[in-house]
Design a protein around this motif. Structure first.
Motif, PDB file in Angstrom:
ATOM      1  N   LEU A 345       8.541  -1.658  -2.043  1.00  0.00           N
ATOM      2  CA  LEU A 345       8.919  -1.087  -0.578  1.00  0.00           C
ATOM      3  C   LEU A 345       8.400  -0.788  -0.619  1.00  0.00           C
ATOM      4  CD1 LEU A 345      11.711  -1.143   0.614  1.00  0.00           C
ATOM      5  CD2 LEU A 345      12.614   0.492  -0.966  1.00  0.00           C
ATOM      6  N   LEU A 346       7.699   0.708  -0.673  1.00  0.00           N
ATOM      7  CA  LEU A 346       6.843   1.910  -0.568  1.00  0.00           C
ATOM      8  C   LEU A 346       5.358   1.610   0.240  1.00  0.00           C
ATOM      9  CD1 LEU A 346       7.455   3.900  -3.274  1.00  0.00           C
ATOM     10  CD2 LEU A 346       8.886   3.610  -1.590  1.00  0.00           C
ATOM     11  N   HIS A 347       5.120   1.341  -0.302  1.00  0.00           N
ATOM     12  CA  HIS A 347       3.464   0.332   0.312  1.00  0.00           C
ATOM     13  C   HIS A 347       4.327  -0.892   2.095  1.00  0.00           C
ATOM     14  CE1 HIS A 347       0.405   0.637  -2.484  1.00  0.00           C
ATOM     15  NE2 HIS A 347       1.386   0.284  -3.033  1.00  0.00           N
ATOM     16  N   ALA A 348       4.947  -1.022   2.016  1.00  0.00           N
ATOM     17  CA  ALA A 348       5.163  -1.682   2.935  1.00  0.00           C
ATOM     18  C   ALA A 348       6.076  -0.590   4.227  1.00  0.00           C
ATOM     19  CB  ALA A 348       6.999  -2.625   2.803  1.00  0.00           C
ATOM     20  N   VAL A 349       6.905   0.066   4.094  1.00  0.00           N
ATOM     21  CA  VAL A 349       6.859   1.558   4.655  1.00  0.00           C
ATOM     22  C   VAL A 349       5.932   2.787   5.281  1.00  0.00           C
ATOM     23  CG1 VAL A 349       9.200   0.492   4.348  1.00  0.00           C
ATOM     24  CG2 VAL A 349       8.059   2.406   3.237  1.00  0.00           C
ATOM     25  N   LEU A 350       5.301   2.528   4.033  1.00  0.00           N
ATOM     26  CA  LEU A 350       4.293   3.577   3.794  1.00  0.00           C
ATOM     27  C   LEU A 350       2.817   3.331   3.836  1.00  0.00           C
ATOM     28  CD1 LEU A 350       5.973   6.535   1.880  1.00  0.00           C
ATOM     29  CD2 LEU A 350       5.812   6.051   4.258  1.00  0.00           C
ATOM     30  N   PRO A 351       2.129   1.872   4.794  1.00  0.00           N
ATOM     31  CA  PRO A 351       1.152   2.380   4.207  1.00  0.00           C
ATOM     32  C   PRO A 351      -0.078   2.848   4.638  1.00  0.00           C
ATOM     33  CG  PRO A 351       2.022   1.330   6.426  1.00  0.00           C
ATOM     34  CD  PRO A 351       2.853   1.635   6.143  1.00  0.00           C
ATOM     35  N   TYR A 352       0.173   3.659   5.417  1.00  0.00           N
ATOM     36  CA  TYR A 352      -1.146   4.874   6.000  1.00  0.00           C
ATOM     37  C   TYR A 352      -0.975   6.185   4.961  1.00  0.00           C
ATOM     38  CZ  TYR A 352       3.732   7.321   7.370  1.00  0.00           C
ATOM     39  OH  TYR A 352       4.635   6.970   7.553  1.00  0.00           O
ATOM     40  N   VAL A 353      -0.015   5.973   3.941  1.00  0.00           N
ATOM     41  CA  VAL A 353       0.055   7.289   3.069  1.00  0.00           C
ATOM     42  C   VAL A 353      -0.885   6.590   1.752  1.00  0.00           C
ATOM     43  CG1 VAL A 353       1.687   8.328   1.408  1.00  0.00           C
ATOM     44  CG2 VAL A 353       2.838   7.931   3.966  1.00  0.00           C
ATOM     45  N   ASP A 354      -1.668   7.653   1.619  1.00  0.00           N
ATOM     46  CA  ASP A 354      -2.956   7.436   0.094  1.00  0.00           C
ATOM     47  C   ASP A 354      -2.433   7.276  -0.988  1.00  0.00           C
ATOM     48  OD1 ASP A 354      -5.138   7.400   1.547  1.00  0.00           O
ATOM     49  OD2 ASP A 354      -4.878   9.819   2.010  1.00  0.00           O
ATOM     50  N   GLU A 355      -1.485   8.315  -1.321  1.00  0.00           N
ATOM     51  CA  GLU A 355      -0.669   8.189  -2.311  1.00  0.00           C
ATOM     52  C   GLU A 355       0.198   8.442  -2.794  1.00  0.00           C
ATOM     53  OE1 GLU A 355      -0.475  10.961  -6.864  1.00  0.00           O
ATOM     54  OE2 GLU A 355      -2.149  11.378  -5.080  1.00  0.00           O
ATOM     55  N   LEU A 356       1.024   6.951  -2.735  1.00  0.00           N
ATOM     56  CA  LEU A 356       2.959   6.593  -3.304  1.00  0.00           C
ATOM     57  C   LEU A 356       3.623   7.645  -3.560  1.00  0.00           C
ATOM     58  CD1 LEU A 356       2.911   3.104  -2.831  1.00  0.00           C
ATOM     59  CD2 LEU A 356       3.305   4.137  -0.880  1.00  0.00           C
ATOM     60  N   PRO A 357       4.607   8.404  -2.841  1.00  0.00           N
ATOM     61  CA  PRO A 357       6.096   9.335  -3.996  1.00  0.00           C
ATOM     62  C   PRO A 357       5.365   9.018  -5.260  1.00  0.00           C
ATOM     63  CG  PRO A 357       7.205   8.550  -1.871  1.00  0.00           C
ATOM     64  CD  PRO A 357       5.761   8.272  -2.288  1.00  0.00           C
ATOM     65  N   PRO A 358       6.029   9.119  -6.133  1.00  0.00           N
ATOM     66  CA  PRO A 358       6.892   9.332  -7.737  1.00  0.00           C
ATOM     67  C   PRO A 358       8.330   8.508  -7.715  1.00  0.00           C
ATOM     68  CG  PRO A 358       5.801  10.804  -7.869  1.00  0.00           C
ATOM     69  CD  PRO A 358       5.903  10.441  -6.555  1.00  0.00           C
ATOM     70  N   VAL A 359       8.853   7.437  -8.117  1.00  0.00           N
ATOM     71  CA  VAL A 359       9.817   7.166  -7.463  1.00  0.00           C
ATOM     72  C   VAL A 359      10.804   6.269  -8.625  1.00  0.00           C
ATOM     73  CG1 VAL A 359      10.253   7.196  -4.611  1.00  0.00           C
ATOM     74  CG2 VAL A 359      10.279   5.367  -6.087  1.00  0.00           C
ATOM     75  N   GLN A 360      12.213   6.269  -8.918  1.00  0.00           N
ATOM     76  CA  GLN A 360      12.781   5.987  -9.898  1.00  0.00           C
ATOM     77  C   GLN A 360      13.531   5.322  -9.502  1.00  0.00           C
ATOM     78  OE1 GLN A 360      11.521   4.677 -12.947  1.00  0.00           O
ATOM     79  NE2 GLN A 360       9.368   6.166 -13.489  1.00  0.00           N
ATOM     80  N   GLY A 361      13.922   4.007  -8.028  1.00  0.00           N
ATOM     81  CA  GLY A 361      15.714   3.616  -8.281  1.00  0.00           C
ATOM     82  C   GLY A 361      15.188   3.920  -7.154  1.00  0.00           C
ATOM     83  N   LEU A 362      16.718   2.669  -6.634  1.00  0.00           N
ATOM     84  CA  LEU A 362      16.683   2.942  -5.083  1.00  0.00           C
ATOM     85  C   LEU A 362      16.950   4.435  -4.261  1.00  0.00           C
ATOM     86  CD1 LEU A 362      17.724  -0.701  -4.574  1.00  0.00           C
ATOM     87  CD2 LEU A 362      15.797   0.140  -3.996  1.00  0.00           C
ATOM     88  N   VAL A 363      17.621   5.085  -4.513  1.00  0.00           N
ATOM     89  CA  VAL A 363      18.434   6.142  -4.098  1.00  0.00           C
ATOM     90  C   VAL A 363      16.893   7.242  -4.592  1.00  0.00           C
ATOM     91  CG1 VAL A 363      20.252   7.620  -4.917  1.00  0.00           C
ATOM     92  CG2 VAL A 363      20.979   5.286  -5.358  1.00  0.00           C
ATOM     93  N   ASP A 364      16.550   7.106  -5.223  1.00  0.00           N
ATOM     94  CA  ASP A 364      15.400   7.809  -5.378  1.00  0.00           C
ATOM     95  C   ASP A 364      14.291   8.228  -4.138  1.00  0.00           C
ATOM     96  OD1 ASP A 364      13.914  10.773  -5.871  1.00  0.00           O
ATOM     97  OD2 ASP A 364      12.416   9.016  -7.599  1.00  0.00           O
ATOM     98  N   ALA A 365      14.330   6.767  -4.147  1.00  0.00           N
ATOM     99  CA  ALA A 365      13.472   6.278  -3.674  1.00  0.00           C
ATOM    100  C   ALA A 365      13.528   6.635  -1.844  1.00  0.00           C
ATOM    101  CB  ALA A 365      12.821   4.854  -3.469  1.00  0.00           C
ATOM    102  N   THR A 366      14.698   6.151  -1.495  1.00  0.00           N
ATOM    103  CA  THR A 366      15.119   6.479   0.091  1.00  0.00           C
ATOM    104  C   THR A 366      15.450   7.887   0.199  1.00  0.00           C
ATOM    105  OG1 THR A 366      17.560   6.625  -0.583  1.00  0.00           O
ATOM    106  CG2 THR A 366      16.528   4.439   0.367  1.00  0.00           C
ATOM    107  N   ASP A 367      15.515   8.623  -1.003  1.00  0.00           N
ATOM    108  CA  ASP A 367      15.540  10.528  -0.738  1.00  0.00           C
ATOM    109  C   ASP A 367      14.494  11.219  -0.100  1.00  0.00           C
ATOM    110  OD1 ASP A 367      16.958  13.213  -1.155  1.00  0.00           O
ATOM    111  OD2 ASP A 367      15.445  12.772  -2.821  1.00  0.00           O
ATOM    112  N   SER A 368      13.340  10.149  -1.056  1.00  0.00           N
ATOM    113  CA  SER A 368      12.058  10.399  -0.357  1.00  0.00           C
ATOM    114  C   SER A 368      11.575  10.312   0.292  1.00  0.00           C
ATOM    115  CB  SER A 368      10.470   9.385  -1.790  1.00  0.00           C
ATOM    116  OG  SER A 368      11.369  10.316  -3.334  1.00  0.00           O
ATOM    117  N   LEU A 369      12.015   9.229   1.679  1.00  0.00           N
ATOM    118  CA  LEU A 369      11.378   8.757   2.177  1.00  0.00           C
ATOM    119  C   LEU A 369      11.834   9.387   3.467  1.00  0.00           C
ATOM    120  CD1 LEU A 369      11.743   4.970   1.831  1.00  0.00           C
ATOM    121  CD2 LEU A 369       9.479   5.969   2.209  1.00  0.00           C
ATOM    122  N   GLU A 370      12.902  10.066   3.119  1.00  0.00           N
ATOM    123  CA  GLU A 370      13.268  11.072   4.552  1.00  0.00           C
ATOM    124  C   GLU A 370      12.650  12.156   4.388  1.00  0.00           C
ATOM    125  OE1 GLU A 370      17.744  12.455   5.146  1.00  0.00           O
ATOM    126  OE2 GLU A 370      17.556  11.761   2.633  1.00  0.00           O
ATOM    127  N   GLY A 371      11.454  12.454   4.202  1.00  0.00           N
ATOM    128  CA  GLY A 371      10.487  13.383   4.491  1.00  0.00           C
ATOM    129  C   GLY A 371       9.401  12.757   4.977  1.00  0.00           C
TER     130      GLY A 371
END
Length: 696
Positions: A345-371
């Motif tokens: 999921l993170l690779h698909a929406v952040l293909p330009y990011v060198d290091e993906l944010p460490p997340v645990q679960g969908l709530v944490d993932a969407t919280d990180s993506l706000e940034g």
């Protein structure tokens, strides 16, 4: 702030979050009222909890009562209403309570400023326990949707720590409240009173569990304030416009309005003083523009764009208002997050990011993506892209939540100024891409958590199925000792009944502790049965080994090597690397290499495998019998020029070729083995407990 029980004994701590509200753990309130810690009933209105503020007014006792709508007792399920905690089972959800003071807090007491926890930030646990040392240093190990696990690096814990704040000194904010500690027994390795682990509830979880919680205070923003103030003055040139917006924003944030005394400075201070206040401000101004004058909402105007840009500078990690975020969290907890491919999921929406944010679960993932802002040329921000993709995944699994997720995206897009046509086009493209992936492969996995018994001829096991479409569950449990043939029989049954064996892409993954990674599981077979002459794992399926044990340091190395996987070259560890210090030095000399070719005698292979795991290497290919320079060249040629994701299938074909030519006893595929903790499997930072397999 300390919490005392009926007899005056300290039972916990609490955090002041507004002039009249206090946040603590539900089990702390239960203890203070003389009830069972796991009592789920809302405390009666006449039940008063005693509080003290030793550092402000140590002699004053404050009374407080639990707010019924913000009572969240401990439970074992992520969904509310799952019932009380069974005896002997730990709770991992809930355990929060908000108390309302019966009188104003003492002079000098100020609400705590809150921020979300971030990886790599050391924190200090604080509590007013009456002991000399009331702090404890800790480092977050894993930030999850329920509890934050922390490693204690200094200090000791005493009775009364639950409910106390976790303080991030670098950012000067509370990032969560302490909820439990793990203190070794007197006979254990640790000293009594010195916890090995600390557990806390982070800010995103607090907000998700307490939907009625008023916006929490945050540290005062500095960067971008003047830009935002200028944009406000240009969009709201008259005093009446400012007063209308200030009154609306005060109501949304549950603050008192300044009335006729309101001005742009007051409006800005309201927004920057609480969580998600800036998105609320943008929403209020948009509503005002829609309501005022014939021109309506000035979308696309220079002043409006200036406001949005300044808002992202002042509040770079927040796009959504309080209600938008709570609505989203309420939908995400209904999704099957356990089966979500977070890395994909993170690779698909952040293909330009060198290091993906460490997340645990969908709530944490969407919280990180706000940034994250959308890159140049993209109209849909990463957060909305992710929710669209989550909705498609849920729809493919037949979940009804997908319609609500789509509706949420459409509503949020309007508030964020994203064109409706762009959202519809992205949803259509993502749906087509998802359908293509399902057609082309990426099939299910049979995962075996294997627990060998010395000397490794008999086993107990669990079999899990993971389909990549939301399902991840245990389907077989074998607690009594069996042979390898019986393990294969269980795998064969799972392939037939759980993932329909005709799916050619099904992969078999053995999760093993490091000491057992050399087991020849790829050579295991099931003797002839009624339907077939036999079933040989190593050529019938892609069989890989995966480690069930890692440390925080090795996990960091795994992430680094994964990021450089496409550009790094394999490393050969041969007989000269059998000394652990030599192997460690060779791996440290090439910190980005993710693939290791191991060529040494079988008696040394365990040591080198362990060194590879500790260094974060996720792919090791070796031959259990051949270990000369020619064998090393063959294995290097085998992985040369192929994608990392094709390695398991390439190894399977080599095994099949070796067996297809029985006269050639030297084919390297005969004794080929593969450790494959690749990017599609996110290894746990620490080893899971037995019978607690983690999904990719």
């Amino acid at each position: 702030m300390s919490v005392t029980g009926p007899d005056g004994v300290l039972v916990g701590a609490a955090v002041l979050i507004s002039e009249s509200l206090v946040l603590t753990g539900a089990h702390v309130v239960n203890s203070a009222l003389g009830r069972s810690q796991f009592d789920t009933a809302t405390p009666p209105p006449n039940a008063v909890v005693s509080l003290r503020m030793p550092h402000v007014d140590p002699d004053r006792v404050l009374g407080a009562r639990a707010e019924p709508e913000m009572w969240c007792p401990p439970r074992v399920s992520r969904l509310p209403g799952s019932g009380p905690v069974p005896v002997g089972q730990a709770q991992y959800f809930g355990d929060l309570a908000v108390l309302r003071l019966s009188e104003p807090a003492p002079h000098g007491a100020e609400p705590a400023a809150f921020l979300p926890e971030r990886e790599g930030h050391e924190v200090v646990a604080l509590w007013a326990s009456g002991h000399e040392l009331t702090t404890l240093r800790a480092m977050p190990r894993a930030v999850a949707e329920s509890w934050v696990a922390l490693d204690v690096i200094g200090g000791a814990a005493y009775e009364g720590c639950s409910g106390g704040p976790l303080w991030d000194r670098t950012r000067e904010a509370v990032v969560g409240i302490v909820i439990a500690t793990h203190i070794p027994s007197p006979g254990g390795s640790g000293a009594a009173g010195s916890p090995a682990s600390l557990y806390a509830i982070g800010l995103p979880t607090i907000e998700a569990e307490l939907p009625g919680l008023p916006p929490l205070t945050v540290p005062t923003a500095v960067k971008g304030r003047q830009q935002l103030l200028l944009a406000l003055e240009q969009l709201l040139p008259g005093g009446n416009a400012v007063r209308v917006c200030e009154a609306r924003l005060s109501a949304k944030l549950r603050r008192d309005s300044a009335g006729q005394a309101a001005d742009s400075y007051r409006l800005l201070s309201l927004a920057t003083g609480v969580r998600r206040g800036v998105p609320e401000l943008v929403d209020v101004i948009r509503e005002y523009m829609v309501d005022s004058g014939p021109a309506g909402f000035p979308a696309g105007s220079a002043h409006w764009d200036q406001l949005l840009c300044a808002a992202r500078v002042v509040s770079p990690r927040e796009l959504l208002t309080v209600q938008q975020r709570r609505d989203l969290v309420g939908l995400l907890v209904r999704c099957d997050g356990g089966g979500a491919d977070l890395a994909g999921l993170l690779h698909a929406v952040l293909p330009y990011v060198d290091e993906l944010p460490p997340v645990q679960g969908l709530v944490d993932a969407t919280d990180s993506l706000e940034g994250y802002d959308q890159p140049e040329g993209r109209l849909v921000p990463p957060l909305l892209q992710a929710v669209i993709r989550i909705g498609l995944t849920e729809g493919a699994a037949g979940s009804s939540v997908t319609q609500d997720l789509d509706a949420w995206v459409d509503r949020a897009a309007v508030r964020l100024g994203v064109p409706t046509a762009a959202v519809h086009q992205y949803r259509q493209d993502a749906r087509q891409s998802s359908a293509t992936r399902r057609t082309e492969g990426g099939g299910p996995r049979i995962q075996i958590e294997l627990l060998p018994l010395a000397p490794g001829h008999r086993f107990t096991y669990q079999i899990w199925v993971w389909t990549g479409e939301g399902r991840h569950e245990v389907v077989q449990v074998q607690d009594s000792e069996v042979t390898s043939a019986q393990v294969v029989e269980g795998i064969r049954a799972a392939l037939r009944t759980e993932v329909q064996e005709h799916v050619d892409q099904a992969q078999v993954e053995f999760f093993l502790a490091p000491a057992w990674l050399r087991l020849e599981v790829d050579t295991w077979r099931l003797a002839g049965d009624d339907e077939e002459s036999g079933f040989f794992l190593g050529i019938s399926r892609r069989v890989v080994l995966r480690s069930s044990g890692r440390t925080r340091d090795s996990y960091a190395g795994w992430r680094r090597r994964t990021a450089a996987l496409t550009s790094s070259r394999p490393v050969v560890l041969d007989h000269r690397s059998t000394d652990p210090e030599v192997a460690q030095a060779q791996l440290e000399a090439v910190p980005n290499a993710g693939i290791v070719i191991m060529c040494c005698e079988q008696k040394h292979q365990s040591r080198i495998l362990l060194q590879c795991l500790q260094a974060g290497v996720h792919t090791v290919l070796w031959n259990r019998q051949d270990h000369d320079s020619h064998a090393a060249k063959q294995l290097l040629d085998l992985v040369h020029g192929i994608s990392h994701v094709d390695i398991p299938e390439t190894v399977r074909l080599e095994r099949a070729r070796a067996l297809a030519d029985p006269d050639c006893l030297t084919h390297h595929g005969r004794r080929l083995s593969l450790l494959y903790d690749g990017p599609d499997h996110r290894p746990p930072p620490f080893a899971p407990d037995p019978w607690a397999l983690t999904q990719p």
